[in-house]
Write a protein that holds these residues in place. Sequence first.
Motif, PDB file in Angstrom:
ATOM      1  N   TYR A 214       0.859  -1.183   0.000  1.00  0.00           N
ATOM      2  CA  TYR A 214       0.000   0.000   0.000  1.00  0.00           C
ATOM      3  C   TYR A 214       0.891   1.227   0.000  1.00  0.00           C
ATOM      4  O   TYR A 214       1.717   1.424   0.902  1.00  0.00           O
ATOM      5  N   VAL A 215       0.769   2.061  -1.036  1.00  0.00           N
ATOM      6  CA  VAL A 215       1.560   3.295  -1.171  1.00  0.00           C
ATOM      7  C   VAL A 215       0.607   4.466  -1.383  1.00  0.00           C
ATOM      8  O   VAL A 215      -0.234   4.436  -2.292  1.00  0.00           O
ATOM      9  N   ASP A 216       0.745   5.491  -0.544  1.00  0.00           N
ATOM     10  CA  ASP A 216      -0.124   6.661  -0.644  1.00  0.00           C
ATOM     11  C   ASP A 216       0.498   7.777   0.202  1.00  0.00           C
ATOM     12  O   ASP A 216       1.605   7.641   0.717  1.00  0.00           O
ATOM     13  N   ASN A 217      -0.220   8.853   0.370  1.00  0.00           N
ATOM     14  CA  ASN A 217       0.248   9.928   1.233  1.00  0.00           C
ATOM     15  C   ASN A 217       0.021   9.574   2.694  1.00  0.00           C
ATOM     16  O   ASN A 217      -1.042   9.055   3.064  1.00  0.00           O
ATOM     17  N   SER A 303       4.619   7.398   0.984  1.00  0.00           N
ATOM     18  CA  SER A 303       5.003   6.427   2.016  1.00  0.00           C
ATOM     19  C   SER A 303       4.105   5.200   1.860  1.00  0.00           C
ATOM     20  O   SER A 303       3.050   5.268   1.211  1.00  0.00           O
ATOM     21  N   GLY A 304       4.510   4.113   2.442  1.00  0.00           N
ATOM     22  CA  GLY A 304       3.704   2.910   2.281  1.00  0.00           C
ATOM     23  C   GLY A 304       4.224   1.756   3.118  1.00  0.00           C
ATOM     24  O   GLY A 304       5.292   1.837   3.729  1.00  0.00           O
ATOM     25  N   TYR A 305       3.439   0.701   3.139  1.00  0.00           N
ATOM     26  CA  TYR A 305       3.852  -0.502   3.880  1.00  0.00           C
ATOM     27  C   TYR A 305       3.738  -1.725   2.970  1.00  0.00           C
ATOM     28  O   TYR A 305       3.075  -1.701   1.932  1.00  0.00           O
ATOM     29  N   ALA A 306       4.424  -2.784   3.374  1.00  0.00           N
ATOM     30  CA  ALA A 306       4.374  -4.056   2.646  1.00  0.00           C
ATOM     31  C   ALA A 306       4.335  -5.189   3.674  1.00  0.00           C
ATOM     32  O   ALA A 306       4.812  -5.041   4.801  1.00  0.00           O
ATOM     33  N   PHE A 307       3.783  -6.304   3.256  1.00  0.00           N
ATOM     34  CA  PHE A 307       3.746  -7.490   4.124  1.00  0.00           C
ATOM     35  C   PHE A 307       3.754  -8.729   3.243  1.00  0.00           C
ATOM     36  O   PHE A 307       3.413  -8.674   2.048  1.00  0.00           O
TER      37      PHE A 307
END
Length: 339
Positions: A214-217, A303-307
Amino acid sequence: MSIVDRALNVKEQFLQELKELPYDTHSIKLFKDKYLGRKGLIADLFSSLKDETPQNRPNSGKVLNELRQFATREFEAKTVYIDNQNSKKNIGDHSLPEDPYLIGGIHPLTHTLNEINFIFTKLGFSTVYGPEVDTDFFNFEALNIPKHHPARDMQDTFYVKNGIVLRTHTSNTQIHTMLKNKPPIKIIAPGRVFRNEDISVRSYCLFHQVEGLYVDNNVSFSDLKGVLNYFAREMFGQSVKTRFRPSFFPFTEPSAEMDVSCIFCNQKGCNICKYEGWLEILGCGMVDPEVYKSVEYDYDKWSGYAFGMGIERIAMLKYGVKDIRLFYEGDVRFLGQFI
């Protein structure tokens, strides 16, 4: 009346009753005992040979032998005919569906993957797929794992030729997706991955993963924890507990591993959770800025996270399977439990 005359009468009576013989087993047995049994009519004729004169006895014996052979042959032919007719009656209607208990079912890995997809789809994630055979760039370098990086020692890779590898994780799909699309991006990427590992109870040379991105502001680690906590409760039950432990992955910073409370012993301690009360299910973290450089994203803006999680691992925990090899052996005794 001579034995020959009596034999002719028995033959006529035999043929008449054989013609009208019912098809049930009981009637067939009674008929056989009446004519061909040890105390039947033909045996009774043989016992009368002793009363014949020596001159007539050879001819009478010949007639009785021919009668017994004829009756045996005709009876056997009749029973074969009856069996064929009964078989035709039992064939049934070919237009009817098959026995439902013989119908196959969804493989437990497919069922687990479908369940994972459904949970994340409810959260707004789209499903994308990437190549299983990919370049070194997508599998390693773009994920902040350059050549000679120590992190490459963490996984044994199947190298094909000229920088082509069998992917070791589905994270390569994240790079493909980010190169083709601008943020915001919210995807999961399921698929097969390959690692040069010994086949054992806990490891296999191929397995399945689901990666999330998920990548976004203004995406935060709190957003990541909220999504994964929701997933854990949907997958393992609303009463399950979660915890996050600091870890290291080259493509995320900070990184963490997520555990769930043992669903087998309720954290009392068992051999499955190694008496710790917790089960590791996935790795996660915030996307490292070096990954954004590889896909030409402005890491100051986005910014974003991954799993990432192993589908076999989730299925083994959910269904209590202790040997990963069972998923690949095709044993219907094992697979039939999931129909």
